[in-house]
Design a protein around this motif. Structure first.
Motif, short mmCIF file in Angstrom:
data_model
loop_
_atom_site.label_atom_id
_atom_site.label_comp_id
_atom_site.label_asym_id
_atom_site.label_seq_id
_atom_site.Cartn_x
_atom_site.Cartn_y
_atom_site.Cartn_z
N ASN A 115 82.76 16.74 79.23
CA ASN A 115 83.41 16.83 80.55
C ASN A 115 83.77 15.47 81.13
O ASN A 115 83.56 15.21 82.33
CB ASN A 115 82.52 17.59 81.54
N LEU A 150 93.80 26.88 83.92
CA LEU A 150 92.47 26.30 84.16
C LEU A 150 91.83 26.84 85.43
O LEU A 150 92.51 27.18 86.42
CB LEU A 150 92.55 24.78 84.24
N TYR A 173 88.77 17.69 84.32
CA TYR A 173 87.64 17.56 83.40
C TYR A 173 87.99 18.25 82.07
O TYR A 173 88.49 19.37 82.05
CB TYR A 173 86.40 18.20 84.01
N VAL A 174 87.72 17.55 80.99
CA VAL A 174 88.08 18.08 79.66
C VAL A 174 86.85 18.08 78.74
O VAL A 174 86.03 17.16 78.76
CB VAL A 174 89.21 17.26 79.02
N SER A 176 85.99 18.08 74.89
CA SER A 176 86.61 17.83 73.59
C SER A 176 86.06 18.77 72.52
O SER A 176 84.90 19.21 72.58
CB SER A 176 86.38 16.38 73.16
N LEU A 212 90.98 19.93 72.50
CA LEU A 212 89.92 20.38 73.41
C LEU A 212 89.22 21.59 72.82
O LEU A 212 89.77 22.30 71.97
CB LEU A 212 90.52 20.76 74.77
N THR A 223 86.45 22.83 80.54
CA THR A 223 87.69 22.16 80.95
C THR A 223 88.18 22.84 82.22
O THR A 223 88.43 24.06 82.24
CB THR A 223 88.76 22.25 79.85
#
Length: 234
Positions: A115, A150, A173-174, A176, A212, A223
Motif C-alpha cells: 500500500n 476503486l 494507494y496501490v 503490488s 498490481l 488498492t
C-alpha cells in the motif's frame, strides 16, 4: 308709611337684581372656563404623539409597527455580509482542472512495499479561486481492457480552496502483485479519473510497468483512492 314701604320694596328689588347679576356672572365664568378644560384634556394626545415620534427608527405608522419593520431588514441584511466568504470560491469545474498522476523519483510508489501511495494531482488552471472536497472517482483500466472501479478510503474530507495555479492532492494507494504468489496480477494501462464535484472523466496514462494485485472483486482491496486532503503550489 308708604314712603317707608316704597323704600323697602326698592331695596328688595335692588337686592334681587344684584343676586341675578352675580348668578349670571358665575355662569358666564363657568362657561368661559369650559374651553380651558377641553384644551387641557386635548393636550394628552400631544404627549402620546410625542411618544410615537420617539419610537426607534420609524417615520411611518404606529410605534409597534415601526419597531418591527426596522428590525427585520437589519436581520435580513446581515446574511449577505457573510456570503462573500463562502462564495469566494465555487466548486472547481473539470474544464479548469488539469488531472495528472505525479511521476518521479520521490513521487513513485515502491513496488516492494504494501500500500505505498502514488499521488493524483488536480491543478486549478482557471482564472478564479475554486474549492474542492471529497474523493475522486478512479477506474483502473488494464492492458486487456478490464475495468476496476476503486473503493474510497473512509475518513475526513476537508474543503480545500485552490487559487489559480494551485493543486489539490489525493493519495492513490496501490498493492503490488508478487510473481509466483499464486494470485493474479492486474497490469494497468491507464486510469480514468473524475474529480470531486464534477462528472467529467479524464484518462491519464499509467506511469509504471509493474502489475498490481488483482483485487477487483475483493471487499476490502489493498488498492484504493484517498480523499483530496492537501494542496501544493506550482
Amino acid at each position: 308709611m308708604r314712603t317707608t314701604r316704597s323704600a323697602a320694596a326698592a331695596a328688595v328689588f335692588a337686592a334681587v337684581l344684584l343676586a341675578g347679576a352675580c348668578s349670571s356672572s358665575t355662569k358666564s365664568t363657568a362657561a368661559a372656563g369650559a374651553p380651558a378644560q377641553t384644551t387641557s384634556s386635548a393636550a394628552a394626545p400631544v404627549t402620546v404623539t410625542s411618544t410615537v415620534t420617539s419610537a426607534p427608527g420609524s417615520a411611518s405608522g404606529s410605534s409597534s409597527g415601526g419597531g418591527q419593520s426596522t428590525a427585520v431588514p437589519s436581520s435580513a441584511g446581515s446574511s449577505p455580509a457573510t456570503a462573500p466568504g463562502s462564495a469566494s470560491g465555487s466548486a472547481c469545474q473539470a474544464s479548469n482542472l488539469k488531472v495528472t498522476i505525479i511521476h518521479g523519483t520521490d513521487a513513485d510508489p515502491d513496488p516492494s512495499k504494501t500500500n505505498d501511495p502514488a499521488t493524483v494531482s488536480f491543478q486549478n488552471t482557471g482564472q478564479s479561486t475554486c474549492t474542492m472536497q471529497g474523493h475522486a472517482q478512479v477506474d483502473l483500466v488494464s492492458t486487456s481492457g478490464m475495468d476496476w472501479p476503486l473503493e474510497d478510503q473512509s475518513g475526513t474530507t476537508p474543503k480545500l480552496t485552490l487559487a489559480p495555479g494551485t493543486s489539490a492532492l489525493a493519495s492513490l494507494y496501490v498493492l503490488s502483485h508478487t510473481d509466483g504468489a499464486g494470485t493474479n496480477g492486474f497490469q494497468v494501462k491507464s486510469a480514468v479519473i473524475i474529480p470531486p464535484d464534477t462528472k467529467t472523466p479524464t484518462t491519464v496514462p499509467w506511469p509504471w510497468t509493474w502489475a498490481l494485485e488483482d483485487q477487483s472483486a475483493a471487499t476490502h482491496p489493498g488498492t484504493f483512492i484517498g480523499a483530496v486532503n492537501q494542496t501544493a503550489s506550482s
